[in-house]
Design a protein around this motif. Structure first.
Motif, PDB file in Angstrom:
ATOM      1  N   GLN A  12      54.575  39.112  32.340  1.00 55.92           N
ATOM      2  CA  GLN A  12      54.767  38.903  31.259  1.00 55.92           C
ATOM      3  C   GLN A  12      55.797  37.658  31.078  1.00 55.92           C
ATOM      4  O   GLN A  12      56.555  38.000  31.486  1.00 55.92           O
ATOM      5  CB  GLN A  12      55.416  40.394  31.273  1.00 55.92           C
ATOM      6  N   ASP A  14      58.725  37.908  29.523  1.00 58.84           N
ATOM      7  CA  ASP A  14      59.351  38.488  29.441  1.00 58.84           C
ATOM      8  C   ASP A  14      60.451  38.423  30.939  1.00 58.84           C
ATOM      9  O   ASP A  14      61.759  39.010  30.684  1.00 58.84           O
ATOM     10  CB  ASP A  14      60.252  39.613  28.867  1.00 58.84           C
ATOM     11  N   PRO A  69      52.846  47.757  33.260  1.00 59.29           N
ATOM     12  CA  PRO A  69      53.499  46.967  32.348  1.00 59.29           C
ATOM     13  C   PRO A  69      54.037  45.252  32.493  1.00 59.29           C
ATOM     14  O   PRO A  69      53.901  44.483  31.312  1.00 59.29           O
ATOM     15  CB  PRO A  69      54.078  48.045  31.269  1.00 59.29           C
ATOM     16  N   ARG A  70      54.717  45.419  33.768  1.00 59.50           N
ATOM     17  CA  ARG A  70      55.342  43.438  33.891  1.00 59.50           C
ATOM     18  C   ARG A  70      54.502  43.098  33.983  1.00 59.50           C
ATOM     19  O   ARG A  70      54.834  41.854  34.171  1.00 59.50           O
ATOM     20  CB  ARG A  70      56.487  43.529  35.032  1.00 59.50           C
ATOM     21  N   HIS A  71      53.475  43.289  34.370  1.00 57.96           N
ATOM     22  CA  HIS A  71      51.771  42.091  34.470  1.00 57.96           C
ATOM     23  C   HIS A  71      50.657  43.138  34.237  1.00 57.96           C
ATOM     24  O   HIS A  71      50.530  43.804  33.866  1.00 57.96           O
ATOM     25  CB  HIS A  71      52.050  42.279  36.244  1.00 57.96           C
ATOM     26  N   HIS A  72      49.832  41.339  34.635  1.00 57.86           N
ATOM     27  CA  HIS A  72      48.832  41.978  33.536  1.00 57.86           C
ATOM     28  C   HIS A  72      47.804  40.588  34.105  1.00 57.86           C
ATOM     29  O   HIS A  72      48.796  40.768  35.550  1.00 57.86           O
ATOM     30  CB  HIS A  72      48.406  41.349  32.319  1.00 57.86           C
TER      31      HIS A  72
END
Length: 140
Positions: A12, A14, A69-72
């Motif tokens: 993500q 951020d 959720p820190r990556h996709h």
């Protein structure tokens, strides 16, 4: 027999080095508990990770990782049964881009995200291994 899994994902926007250090701190604790080893590279906004261990534990960890959720765009690049580990003495080796010798990138004609159309799984695995094998991690 062990399972070795390699994936690449997009962080993500951020996510910064501090977040990656937090990930590694938790990984060391969990991986030592479950006897999972491996390596994590954080390069140009992408995670490149190798997990090794008992197949059930590796799959369990990967399911948790894919839900993070820190990556996709998590792309499983390889999963195979192996008789030996490449990172047997590392609960989770970590290398950030500035810690990797620039020659490693030149050797494979690196492109951010290591797209599958240019980098097969074996090449990415060798790249991760070489980045973690450098005894003197010097910024270049």
């Amino acid at each position: 027999m062990f399972e070795r899994l390699l994936y690449i994902s997009c962080a993500q926007p951020d996510v910064a080095a501090r977040t990656v250090y937090d990930i590694i701190r938790v990984s060391h604790n969990r991986n030592s508990e479950f006897d999972v080893t491996g390596a994590l590279l954080f390069l140009d906004g992408y995670f490149v990770q190798v997990l090794e261990g008992e197949p059930f534990r590796v799959q369990e960890r990967f399911e948790i990782i894919t839900a993070d959720p820190r990556h996709h765009d998590v792309q499983l690049r390889s999963a195979s049964r192996v008789s030996t580990r490449l990172f047997s003495d590392q609960w989770m080796a970590l290398r950030l881009r500035n810690e990797i010798d620039s020659r490693r990138f030149e050797e494979i004609n690196y492109h951010p995200g290591l797209p599958a159309e240019h980098f097969d799984a074996a090449t990415v695995l060798r790249f991760v291994q070489s980045c973690c094998a450098d005894s003197q991690q010097q910024p270049t």
